[in-house]
Design an enzyme around this catalytic site. Structure first.
Site, PDB file in Angstrom:
ATOM      1  N   GLU A  18      50.856 118.412  14.729  1.00 36.61           N
ATOM      2  CA  GLU A  18      50.090 118.330  15.869  1.00 36.61           C
ATOM      3  C   GLU A  18      51.441 117.913  17.358  1.00 36.61           C
ATOM      4  O   GLU A  18      52.949 117.263  15.953  1.00 36.61           O
ATOM      5  CB  GLU A  18      50.096 116.065  16.725  1.00 36.61           C
ATOM      6  N   HIS A  31      44.209 116.595  18.834  1.00 36.79           N
ATOM      7  CA  HIS A  31      44.597 115.794  16.976  1.00 36.79           C
ATOM      8  C   HIS A  31      43.188 116.628  15.957  1.00 36.79           C
ATOM      9  O   HIS A  31      42.509 116.186  15.695  1.00 36.79           O
ATOM     10  CB  HIS A  31      43.543 114.438  17.286  1.00 36.79           C
ATOM     11  N   HIS A  90      47.469 106.839  19.516  1.00 30.42           N
ATOM     12  CA  HIS A  90      47.553 107.675  20.076  1.00 30.42           C
ATOM     13  C   HIS A  90      46.180 107.186  21.316  1.00 30.42           C
ATOM     14  O   HIS A  90      45.294 107.349  21.453  1.00 30.42           O
ATOM     15  CB  HIS A  90      46.143 107.860  19.520  1.00 30.42           C
TER      16      HIS A  90
HETATM   17  C1  BGC Z   1      48.400 109.295  12.335  1.00 27.20           C
HETATM   18  C2  BGC Z   1      48.092 108.517  11.028  1.00 27.20           C
HETATM   19  C3  BGC Z   1      46.773 108.423  11.988  1.00 27.20           C
HETATM   20  C4  BGC Z   1      45.850 109.480  12.461  1.00 27.20           C
HETATM   21  C5  BGC Z   1      44.511 109.055  12.588  1.00 27.20           C
HETATM   22  C6  BGC Z   1      48.390 110.474  12.878  1.00 27.20           C
HETATM   23  O1  BGC Z   1      48.503 111.488  14.137  1.00 27.20           O
HETATM   24  O2  BGC Z   1      50.003 110.330  12.459  1.00 27.20           O
HETATM   25  O3  BGC Z   1      48.621 108.329  10.592  1.00 27.20           O
HETATM   26  O4  BGC Z   1      46.554 107.758  10.712  1.00 27.20           O
HETATM   27  O5  BGC Z   1      46.850 110.674  13.375  1.00 27.20           O
HETATM   28  O6  BGC Z   1      43.728 109.412  12.041  1.00 27.20           O
END
Ligand code: BGC
Length: 385
Positions: free
Chosen positions: A351, A213, A139
């Protein structure tokens, strides 16, 4: 917002009650134009920067957005009887967002999901990104777009209300090449739908994959598991991962596996099936390869429905992928806006995106953005009850 006639009447009555109780006025189910977004101080960061919270309301949907991370802090929707609940996970306090948020409600950039070892090569130059998830970059790295304060510009346009959020990421930030100028627009339509339009430009070739998210629980934040929510994803394939959740490159068929959501299925039905991909990810945490591929306009790709409240969420996007994350890493240590702790599976994320680790997979749709081009993508959330 799609509401049946009975719901519209009940919703309006419930909204009237909410006003009397001082929880804010509402235009539930009326489909009328929205009010001007309202700003209030939400908190102050350690360096003295003020964080504001914007309240938006239109067509029966109420949204609160923070200037920090463009975070959707609350999103309130009526159920089939017109009773409102906040359907997204979040915190009450800016300090919690800074210290321990697993990206609750945040804008994600420059790159949604993981890039293997935080490395990629573009036009013959190798880049090392900030690594913040074992050996990988997740991210956007240690300080992604979710941890910056955005410039927020409210608007009302016709019957729409919304916010333009601006953030400029300098050349080299988190290891990414190029100065990236990003504008994300949140629009609440007169039907109560929430649209996200992302735009970005760069001054050097770079990679971009922006997403949102939000953690959904259509029965209400903090109300328990999402395992009874019914989910449909229009995808015949998904991208299996290695133990670090980096795609192997295979586009595996969902048919005959727990990953098959082509027909509505409770999230919990196959979540304990013991498929090696689920064991590795502690549930669902994968990218679905949307059958429609990249499209010029958002097309419907997923439906989430809570049978108890009747609330539904439909997602349309122009993107080729959808990361469905079943809240596997929520472990009972975080307390949400309603004062209750979040346990594993108490919320889920959907997402819209390009595939994880695309910069290292020439066979995946490209995430490269070059000077002179404008990155543009849109995702539409339609609510009903
Ligand atoms: C990911 C997870 C991650 C989470 C963050 C998701 O988009 O795929 O692996 O733990 O975001 O909290």
């Amino acid at each position: 917002m799609e509401l049946n006639r009975r719901t519209v009447i009940a919703g309006t009555a419930a909204a009237g009650l909410a006003t009397t109780l001082g929880t804010g006025s509402a235009q539930a189910g009326t489909g009328s134009g929205g009010r001007k977004p309202v700003r209030e101080l939400f908190g102050t960061l350690a360096d003295g920067t003020k964080v504001y919270r914007w309240s938006l309301e239109n067509g029966g949907t109420r949204l609160k957005v923070l200037s920090y991370g463009g975070i959707v802090q609350t999103l309130e929707l009526p159920d089939r009887h017109g009773r409102y609940a906040n359907v997204v996970a979040g915190f009450d306090d800016i300090a919690d967002y800074v210290a321990k948020s697993p990206y609750f409600g945040a804008l994600i950039g420059r790159y949604g999901n993981r890039i293997g070892k935080g490395q990629f090569t573009l036009d013959g130059t190798s880049y090392q990104l900030s690594v913040n998830d074992g050996v990988n970059s997740l991210h956007g790295g240690a300080k992604g777009f979710d941890k910056h304060v955005w410039d927020v510009e409210p608007f009302t346009e016709g019957s729409d209300v919304g916010l333009h959020l601006h953030y400029t990421s300098v050349d080299g930030e988190m290891g990414y090449p190029g100065t990236l100028r990003t504008t994300v627009t949140y629009t609440l339509t007169r039907h109560g739908d929430w649209r996200i339009d992302y735009a970005a430009t760069t001054d050097k070739a770079t990679v971009v994959n922006l997403t949102s998210h939000v953690y959904w629980n259509l029965a209400g934040e903090g109300s328990g598991t999402i395992e009874d929510h019914e989910l449909t994803i229009a995808a015949s394939r998904y991208t299996p991962t290695d133990s670090g959740l980096i795609p192997t490159g295979e586009l595996a068929e969902v048919a005959g596996t727990p990953f098959d959501f082509r027909h509505a299925k409770p999230v919990g039905r196959d979540i304990r099936a013991g498929h090696e991909q689920q064991v590795q990810a502690k549930g669902y945490d994968h990218n679905w390869v949307l059958d429609k591929g990249i499209t010029a306009r958002p097309e419907h790709i997923a439906t989430l429905r809570d049978p108890r409240s009747g609330r539904t969420l439909k997602i349309a996007t122009d993107q080729p992928g959808l990361q469905f994350y079943s809240g596997n890493f929520l472990d009972g240590t975080l307390t949400g806006t309603g004062g209750r702790t979040y346990r594993q599976g108490d919320a889920l994320c959907l997402e819209t995106q390009h595939f994880p680790d695309s910069p290292n997979h020439a066979e995946f749709p490209s995430t490269v953005l070059r000077p002179g081009q404008t990155y543009r993508t849109s995702t539409l959330h339609t609510f009903g009850a």
